[in-house]
Design an enzyme around this catalytic site. Sequence first.
Site, mmCIF file in Angstrom:
data_model
loop_
_atom_site.group_PDB
_atom_site.id
_atom_site.type_symbol
_atom_site.label_atom_id
_atom_site.label_comp_id
_atom_site.label_asym_id
_atom_site.label_seq_id
_atom_site.Cartn_x
_atom_site.Cartn_y
_atom_site.Cartn_z
ATOM 1 N N TRP A 157 0.846 -1.194 0.000
ATOM 2 C CA TRP A 157 0.000 0.000 0.000
ATOM 3 C C TRP A 157 0.877 1.237 0.000
ATOM 4 C CZ3 TRP A 157 -4.597 -0.673 3.976
ATOM 5 C CH2 TRP A 157 -5.430 -1.717 3.532
ATOM 6 N N GLU A 158 0.554 2.170 -0.869
ATOM 7 C CA GLU A 158 1.175 3.502 -0.881
ATOM 8 C C GLU A 158 0.089 4.482 -0.466
ATOM 9 O OE1 GLU A 158 4.291 4.535 -1.788
ATOM 10 O OE2 GLU A 158 5.191 2.735 -2.668
#
Length: 460
Positions: A311-312
């Site tokens: 996840w960014e």
Amino acid sequence: MPETRHGGPLLQIYVIVLFLLTGASAEDEQQPIAQPDFAIYHTKEQILEEVDNIAKANPHIMKVENVEYGDESSDPPYRANMKVVTVEPGGHTRDHSRKIRLLLNYGEHGRELITVEVALRLLQTLADPSAELEMAERWREAGMPDLRATLHNTVFKIIPMENERGREIVEEGALCERKNGRGVDTNRNWEVHWGFKESDYDPSEEFPGEKPFSEPEAAALLALATQFKPHVWMNVHSGMEALFMPYDHLAAIPKGATAQATLEVLEKMNNISCGGRCATGSGGKSVGYLAHGTATDYMYDRLKVPLSLTWEIYGDNDAHFNDCFRMFNPTTREKFDEVVANWANAIFVLLELLPAHPAIPTARNLGRKVEAGGLLPRGALEAVKEAKVERRLGSAMHMSMHSNMTDSARLGEHLFGIPQARKGLIGGVCVVAILSLGLAVMLKGYVTKKRTRRRRLQSV
């Protein structure tokens, strides 16, 4: 003599362009480099203290291990410490084989302070029954399954800050540092496609180490994942908004129904948690470059973790190249609160979507659903016996979030959703009833176990 003119229109255009470029350069130089505001963010030591406080206040659902790995062969020797928080909302169990298992990693790169703040908020939410109940009710109103039932059949292993040594360097002023305490990017230190270098390879950003798992941080995570056998691995970063799955070293996602189901989960999460803004799919295809030797590719290819995710959670695309704190972290209290709340809550969104994934154990293979009058899942009986220990957020600045409910009423609300007005009386009756039921179940289990053992002996 007539005046001599040098240049003409071309020279004038050149002067104007030069002036504009000089002005733009001066403007960039005048833009101050953002610094961490520790009135908004926690320092490394504050984060680790908060984590300890939360876990110590909730021993019936949380425990902390300080994992220390070292490389004594290096000169000087290099050691790294890593906190691992085990959270079981349904109460501790010895056997995690019948639960949904999530391994969540934050703070792998030192400069990404915001990811560590999300980990802290997640722990605070898991420690607060009222927050958990509010989340469950919100999902119930949206027509989703009972979140509490899923939570009570889930075990988390949460690493709030993988790269403690790198974080120290950042707090000393090197705001662009992403590597660990001896200059290795631990997200390039894993064995899958290790050591491959793209044409734009920059050792100051992604030096992969002398060999796979040379770094204590990567070795510690490998040992933990091998033992825990998670269904979900999630590596949380900042720099953009994205929900990635393998592969990082290829511009493609894996083939097959499991991978397709994972992609569908990410696309749903994009709509729910990211407003449709997040890039989804393969990191190698979407991020703009191929990354080799990453944890997510190893988890998927070697350890066969079905949902291996990256996840960014934040990125400022307008930040100057050297303005690393601004590039990777919100600089205002308002944006900080928005990002932290959204991505801590996104874990609960993921939990709601997991039961439909083909790689996640079905409900019949997990503990029973927590319902009034029904049997408690494995471990909940221990939580009942320890009802005198309330969940606490651990820090004085968060204590105002606690209610003054009695122990029995708190237990009743958390497990059964009993209305506020009846908590005292009904909560006490429920505790007595549950303890009696638990004793009966234990006795029955003991008798059944003896009979089973005898039958096995007879059949040999």
